[in-house]
Design an enzyme around this catalytic site. Structure first.
Site, PDB file in Angstrom:
ATOM      1  N   ARG A 259      33.880  54.211  37.830  1.00 31.37           N
ATOM      2  CA  ARG A 259      35.114  53.441  37.767  1.00 31.37           C
ATOM      3  C   ARG A 259      36.119  54.016  38.758  1.00 31.37           C
ATOM      4  NH1 ARG A 259      32.391  50.241  36.032  1.00 31.37           N
ATOM      5  NH2 ARG A 259      32.337  49.225  33.980  1.00 31.37           N
ATOM      6  N   GLU A 288      39.788  44.975  43.502  1.00 32.65           N
ATOM      7  CA  GLU A 288      38.584  44.331  44.025  1.00 32.65           C
ATOM      8  C   GLU A 288      38.797  42.820  44.084  1.00 32.65           C
ATOM      9  OE1 GLU A 288      35.128  45.580  41.868  1.00 32.65           O
ATOM     10  OE2 GLU A 288      35.547  47.709  42.120  1.00 32.65           O
ATOM     11  N   HIS A 308      30.692  47.004  44.862  1.00 37.22           N
ATOM     12  CA  HIS A 308      30.474  47.041  43.418  1.00 37.22           C
ATOM     13  C   HIS A 308      29.119  46.426  43.052  1.00 37.22           C
ATOM     14  CE1 HIS A 308      32.841  47.288  39.391  1.00 37.22           C
ATOM     15  NE2 HIS A 308      31.552  47.560  39.207  1.00 37.22           N
TER      16      HIS A 308
END
Length: 342
Positions: A259, A288, A308
């Site tokens: 994270r 993001e 990601h």
């Protein structure tokens, strides 16, 4: 029993059809996330919701009075209002570890990329750097065998992209859950020493040749590579800051596939600009998608970035589909649930 299924999945949904009436919509068939009102219209009479990314808010829960189970195909059901579900005694299911192998393998891939400058070398060749303009080959002098070498100069790719080996290096794992344990196993296969910082794991459980528990400070002082495998929360957000980063070995690397919130981003940028960090590999970010002008994109050549994708494998999706199906079968049979959120 009516099941509203808006999760990504792999394989067929025959098991779910056998459990009751199945409605497949939203992300499951390539549509965007549903709004609260759209979800209520779809699931107002449903007993089970299976979702990946839709926001199951208190409003959605209130609008679905028959609801008994909310299943989220993620390791952390952040998109579910857990308290609102508990107040209605609705079971919340999740899928811990479903992408642990995928995330661990990407972590090793990023470590290798840092060590050997793989993305930079690939990009250079795609740009046409270090290449020849024609198909003509090199001649071989009499008495010698043909030598295959790119170039011999200070500017050759052999020198420009010269890296290091993982063997005999020290990897520091911050967090030793499903993913951290798999990364340790893979790293040791490469011949790495592994240090673990995790307050919830006893030293006796991990102390063996090549694998040892350490304090966070000891880990940052000693590791050639630091890999983060933490959940985001009040106790971990911003934990990796300038104070810790400044104690790392000169030229050390940090990898984050967990994270983004666990790292103070500006402190990381400063450590990449001015040292001691030699580089970083990141799969997660504070915002993001990444901003086009972010320093990770426009400035810092010592950063490898991926969008990601640590858990993005077909096998991960197949696992979470099977995990949810099996727990729903247990729910119907009145058996203990294996994947109920605490």
């Amino acid at each position: 029993m009516k099941i509203v299924f808006t999760a990504e999945y792999e394989g067929d949904l025959q098991v779910f059809r056998q459990l009751g009436e199945l409605v497949v919509e939203g992300w499951a068939i390539g549509k965007p996330k549903l709004s609260s009102q759209q979800y209520i219209a779809l699931a107002h009479d449903a007993e089970v919701i299976v979702t990946s990314y839709d926001d199951i808010t208190a409003e959605v829960i209130a609008g679905c009075p028959q609801l008994k189970v909310i299943a989220c195909t993620r390791a952390n059901p952040v998109n579910i209002d857990i308290q609102a579900a508990k107040q209605r005694d609705i079971k919340v299911l999740y899928t811990p570890g479903r992408n642990a192998d995928a995330a661990a393998e990407l972590t090793l891939g990023l470590m290798l990329s840092l060590a050997r400058h793989i993305p930079q070398a690939h990009a250079a060749l795609k740009r046409g750097d270090f290449t020849r303009p024609t198909q003509s080959g090199n001649s071989t002098q009499a008495g010698l065998r043909r030598d295959v070498v790119w170039d011999v100069s200070a500017d050759s790719p052999y020198e420009v992209f010269k890296g290091g080996e993982l063997r005999n290096k020290t990897l520091g794992l911050v967090g030793y859950g499903n993913i951290g344990r798999r990364v340790a196993r893979l790293a040791r296969a490469f011949g790495m020493e592994v240090l673990v910082a995790d307050p919830f794991v006893a030293a006796e459980d991990i102390d063996e040749p090549g694998l040892h528990k350490a304090t966070l400070q000891q880990l940052f002082n000693s590791a050639d590579y630091v890999s983060l495998h933490l959940s985001s929360g009040p106790g971990t957000d911003g934990m990796i800051n300038a104070s810790l980063l400044s104690t790392m070995k000169k030229g050390a690397y940090i990898i984050n596939t967990s994270r983004a919130a666990v790292i103070n981003e500006q402190d990381l940028i400063d450590a990449l600009r001015h040292g001691p960090l030699g580089g970083a590999a990141l799969d997660v970010y504070h915002q993001e998608p990444l901003w086009q002008e972010h320093p990770f994109i426009t400035e810092l050549d010592n950063v490898i970035i991926t969008p990601h994708i640590a858990g993005a494998t077909r096998e991960s999706i197949a696992k979470h589909t099977a995990m949810i199906a099996a727990d729903l079968q247990r729910f119907i049979a009145g058996e203990p649930l294996l994947y109920q959120w605490r």
